[in-house]
Design a protein around this motif. Sequence first.
Motif, mmCIF file in Angstrom:
data_model
loop_
_atom_site.group_PDB
_atom_site.id
_atom_site.type_symbol
_atom_site.label_atom_id
_atom_site.label_comp_id
_atom_site.label_asym_id
_atom_site.label_seq_id
_atom_site.Cartn_x
_atom_site.Cartn_y
_atom_site.Cartn_z
ATOM 1 N N ASN A 125 0.827 -1.194 -0.055
ATOM 2 C CA ASN A 125 0.131 0.192 -0.030
ATOM 3 C C ASN A 125 1.121 1.254 0.063
ATOM 4 O OD1 ASN A 125 -2.068 1.748 0.085
ATOM 5 N ND2 ASN A 125 -2.190 1.695 2.442
ATOM 6 N N ASP A 126 0.697 2.119 -0.796
ATOM 7 C CA ASP A 126 1.567 3.340 -1.161
ATOM 8 C C ASP A 126 2.804 2.846 -1.091
ATOM 9 O OD1 ASP A 126 2.396 5.883 -1.446
ATOM 10 O OD2 ASP A 126 1.632 6.640 0.605
ATOM 11 N N PRO A 127 3.470 2.195 -2.357
ATOM 12 C CA PRO A 127 4.703 1.980 -2.390
ATOM 13 C C PRO A 127 5.836 3.064 -2.587
ATOM 14 C CG PRO A 127 3.732 1.245 -4.460
ATOM 15 C CD PRO A 127 2.675 1.804 -3.562
ATOM 16 N N GLN A 128 5.360 4.478 -2.929
ATOM 17 C CA GLN A 128 6.299 5.422 -2.859
ATOM 18 C C GLN A 128 6.722 5.813 -1.215
ATOM 19 O OE1 GLN A 128 7.760 7.152 -5.808
ATOM 20 N NE2 GLN A 128 8.855 8.220 -4.071
ATOM 21 N N THR A 129 5.802 6.020 -0.659
ATOM 22 C CA THR A 129 5.852 6.287 0.838
ATOM 23 C C THR A 129 6.802 5.280 1.499
ATOM 24 O OG1 THR A 129 3.848 7.471 0.850
ATOM 25 C CG2 THR A 129 4.929 6.812 3.046
ATOM 26 N N PHE A 130 6.480 3.884 1.201
ATOM 27 C CA PHE A 130 7.283 2.707 1.757
ATOM 28 C C PHE A 130 8.661 3.081 1.269
ATOM 29 C CE2 PHE A 130 8.662 -1.458 1.415
ATOM 30 C CZ PHE A 130 8.645 -2.161 2.447
ATOM 31 N N ALA A 131 8.969 3.257 -0.025
ATOM 32 C CA ALA A 131 10.312 3.361 -0.472
ATOM 33 C C ALA A 131 11.155 4.452 0.138
ATOM 34 C CB ALA A 131 10.280 3.369 -1.878
ATOM 35 N N GLU A 132 10.425 5.809 0.283
ATOM 36 C CA GLU A 132 10.880 6.840 0.938
ATOM 37 C C GLU A 132 11.292 6.482 2.484
ATOM 38 O OE1 GLU A 132 8.283 10.039 0.260
ATOM 39 O OE2 GLU A 132 8.830 10.243 -1.696
ATOM 40 N N LYS A 133 10.393 5.985 3.140
ATOM 41 C CA LYS A 133 10.974 5.485 4.806
ATOM 42 C C LYS A 133 12.015 4.426 4.630
ATOM 43 C CE LYS A 133 6.041 6.151 6.591
ATOM 44 N NZ LYS A 133 5.175 5.301 7.268
ATOM 45 N N LEU A 134 12.131 3.548 3.555
ATOM 46 C CA LEU A 134 13.231 2.670 3.793
ATOM 47 C C LEU A 134 14.615 3.404 3.447
ATOM 48 C CD1 LEU A 134 12.168 -0.514 1.648
ATOM 49 C CD2 LEU A 134 12.727 -0.257 4.084
ATOM 50 N N TYR A 135 14.351 4.490 2.533
ATOM 51 C CA TYR A 135 15.848 5.139 2.282
ATOM 52 C C TYR A 135 16.154 5.972 3.488
ATOM 53 C CZ TYR A 135 18.570 9.087 0.659
ATOM 54 O OH TYR A 135 19.587 10.023 0.670
ATOM 55 N N ASP A 136 15.069 6.488 4.283
ATOM 56 C CA ASP A 136 15.075 7.355 5.329
ATOM 57 C C ASP A 136 15.859 6.615 6.464
ATOM 58 O OD1 ASP A 136 14.764 9.765 6.860
ATOM 59 O OD2 ASP A 136 13.469 8.804 7.814
ATOM 60 N N ILE A 137 15.483 5.289 6.553
ATOM 61 C CA ILE A 137 16.197 4.600 7.567
ATOM 62 C C ILE A 137 17.659 4.180 7.360
ATOM 63 C CG2 ILE A 137 16.129 2.130 8.886
ATOM 64 C CD1 ILE A 137 13.195 2.427 8.795
ATOM 65 N N LEU A 138 17.756 3.728 5.819
ATOM 66 C CA LEU A 138 19.104 3.679 5.567
ATOM 67 C C LEU A 138 20.129 4.579 5.681
ATOM 68 C CD1 LEU A 138 20.833 1.166 3.935
ATOM 69 C CD2 LEU A 138 20.024 2.489 2.151
ATOM 70 N N ASN A 139 19.592 5.878 5.235
ATOM 71 C CA ASN A 139 20.501 6.679 5.533
ATOM 72 C C ASN A 139 20.684 7.477 6.957
ATOM 73 O OD1 ASN A 139 21.906 9.281 4.503
ATOM 74 N ND2 ASN A 139 20.299 10.575 4.223
ATOM 75 N N ARG A 140 19.761 7.514 7.664
ATOM 76 C CA ARG A 140 19.704 7.801 9.096
ATOM 77 C C ARG A 140 20.786 6.930 9.972
ATOM 78 N NH1 ARG A 140 14.249 8.546 12.106
ATOM 79 N NH2 ARG A 140 13.809 10.029 10.354
ATOM 80 N N TYR A 141 20.480 5.864 9.782
ATOM 81 C CA TYR A 141 21.092 4.786 10.705
ATOM 82 C C TYR A 141 22.282 4.202 9.764
ATOM 83 C CZ TYR A 141 16.970 5.291 13.637
ATOM 84 O OH TYR A 141 16.097 5.836 14.303
ATOM 85 N N ASP A 142 23.007 4.968 9.012
ATOM 86 C CA ASP A 142 24.169 4.215 8.087
ATOM 87 C C ASP A 142 25.213 3.423 8.918
ATOM 88 O OD1 ASP A 142 25.278 3.911 5.469
ATOM 89 O OD2 ASP A 142 26.904 5.272 6.611
ATOM 90 N N LYS A 143 25.536 4.259 10.119
ATOM 91 C CA LYS A 143 26.731 4.149 11.013
ATOM 92 C C LYS A 143 26.143 2.914 11.806
ATOM 93 C CE LYS A 143 29.066 8.611 10.705
ATOM 94 N NZ LYS A 143 29.564 9.842 11.328
ATOM 95 N N ARG A 144 24.966 2.798 12.108
ATOM 96 C CA ARG A 144 24.455 1.732 13.194
ATOM 97 C C ARG A 144 24.474 0.326 12.741
ATOM 98 N NH1 ARG A 144 18.742 1.989 15.703
ATOM 99 N NH2 ARG A 144 18.612 0.205 14.280
ATOM 100 N N PHE A 145 23.970 0.208 11.371
ATOM 101 C CA PHE A 145 23.776 -0.951 10.772
ATOM 102 C C PHE A 145 25.043 -1.560 10.174
ATOM 103 C CE2 PHE A 145 19.257 0.894 9.618
ATOM 104 C CZ PHE A 145 18.579 0.356 10.865
ATOM 105 N N SER A 146 24.901 -3.075 10.388
ATOM 106 C CA SER A 146 25.931 -3.694 9.666
ATOM 107 C C SER A 146 25.865 -3.435 8.097
ATOM 108 C CB SER A 146 26.146 -5.028 10.361
ATOM 109 O OG SER A 146 24.780 -5.743 9.947
ATOM 110 N N LEU A 147 26.727 -3.823 7.446
ATOM 111 C CA LEU A 147 27.070 -3.980 6.212
ATOM 112 C C LEU A 147 25.749 -4.955 5.301
ATOM 113 C CD1 LEU A 147 28.111 -3.000 3.285
ATOM 114 C CD2 LEU A 147 29.938 -4.864 3.564
#
Length: 713
Positions: A285-307
Amino acid sequence: MGRGVLLTANLPQLQNLIKRDPTGYKEEFLQQWNHYNSIREIFKIHPDEQAQHFGELVTFISQVATCYPKETAEFPLQIISLLLEQLLKCLFPILPRTTSSTLRTFIRKTILSDIRTANIRSKNHKLNRAVQAMMFGMVERGIEGEVIGDKGKVRASNYGPTTDRTAHSGEEAMWAVILTKELWRKGIWTDAKPVAIIALGCFHPVTKVQSASLHFFLGSDEEKTDSDDEEDDDVDIRALHHRREINKKTRSGDKKLQKILNAAKKKRHNKPVTAANFPALQLLNDPQTFAEKLYDILNRYDKRFSLDHKILLMQLLSRVMGSHKLCVLGFYTYIIKYLAHRQLRVPAILVALAQSVHDLTPPDTVTPVVRKLAQEFVHPGVGSEVIAAGLNAIREVSRRQPWCMEEDLLSDLIEYRKSRDKAVTAASRGLLQLFREVNPGMLKRRERGKDASMGLTSGTKPLPFGCSADAAVDIEGLSLLEDHWKKLREEDGVFLGEDEEDEGGWDGWDIESDSSDEESDEGWQDVPDDNRDLILSDSEDEEPNAKSLQPEAPPRISTLATTKILTPADFALLNDLRIQEASKVVENGGGSHAKRKLATLEANKKLQQIPDQENSFISENDILGPRKKAKSDYAERMASIQKGREGREKFKSNKGKINKEVASSSTNREKARNKPIMMILSSGAVRGKKKASLREKQQRLRKHIEKAKKMRH
């Protein structure tokens, strides 16, 4: 009145009287039935209130229901629904709180079996909605938690005196995701609601919940057995070998160990290839918003997440962008820093980059990415495998958006087709062939090829970014299909109407054939006046100095597409007819152009057997390209050895008279072994052992020990 009050207060007495005279006490039963319906509605909202009285009413109606089957027809369904709802409400809170693995397994199986039983004959939408709302709440309760560290742990200050620790620790959400995935895998829940539950889990602050949700959409979950009672346990091979060394050595133990190892090897060999969960991606449901949230998480927690976790996010984001043709422009800026040949797992990152590009992606956004790929991967300072991977990645990106390529860069990249390495040559030629098809104007004149040069001469140009092709005039090869049907009618002597031809044309086909067989044909086009000296004919009978164009017959345009609805079976038959026609041309000496056309048609036929959406996704093998043969493992080496032994006698020594074709006497070693002890006491070997020094004895003993070790292994 006194009688009615007495019977109402004494249900066992009323039950006895109803069984004796159902007709005479029907009014009293209806009174209790209405009372039961009222108490049942109250019990749904507040189970603790009047629970004992409700139980007495259920027992009473269960005993006398056979006397009034018409009035109590819905009673069994009401009790089943009530039991399921109340049971699931009780089991779900226990599941994340218990520390007993046995109890967790029992609760999990009970929940799954109850929901599956309730949906066997038809979908129990009421129960499904209630359970889905419960699972959605389990995921949503911990979505606002603050996580610290790289393990996805919730900050301790978030817990209050009345806060549920399981909600913020992710245990509750994890079980909701697990159960939802199981119900989806078993085909019990197949609509958009379970997809929404797991999509919410992709944004959960706890990493393990987020990872489990990402794996669901990527289709990388391990397939389990059909049996509900069987768990997917991995065999610890090292532990088995260690236990075997400790325990007593017996033949039965060796057989048991080998049996377990063979079963584990077969299980790993038969493990299915992972593929993306296409239905779930389409139900977002609403794939554009889903994709933007995924990118926001990826960019925000770049140093916390493992590769590995970041690559999971990249893969899901790229597949959502590719399947729905979305534009998340910040993703290309983010991924540039990972485009280096020394980066770990760089093939998976290149796959994510290529899958995120489509024909609606702005070329200006992708051009810096292509330039970075060329700078990092395609230069003389790296190995041939790196160059091949870079060229293949650039080719896959350019295939989806050709306008992202620069003309000077393309000229440099296709020069690698002269390399001595096979993988680099194949990758560079693939890039050259791609631009011969999509945009030959970016190539130099000597690199365009015959077909592309003729297309440019006739005025054919690629469509600019954002433009769509005109309506097709005809389908290439459609006249072959028309002639084929006409021939069948003449052989049968019966005219088949359009309705009769359509029957069965859709059997076994789920989707329409792709546009790979529907190439547009613009028909006859006039050549400009300044090119009238061009000779288009290859015939040897024509004059080489002809000053005018040779007359050509206009192409035949079939009217079949405007008079009949073609089914997928018709398109499959059309493709087979085109392959047969191309094969005849090749057999008659059609040349390299006819051979390439035949190879293209055969490749398109293979692609039609794969779902269209799956064709848009690539794998790491597509990026790495053809490589040198890797070193064979133990199983492959043994298979090669066994294959080489076929058709020959068993290898053994020919020493002595037993294994030789011509019999001979025994060897000197055999004779020495059978000599009497008194005959060899005075021999040099025995006397040498007696007179040997301590150093010689140590050397002989060490040699014997090493030889024994080699024989043991």
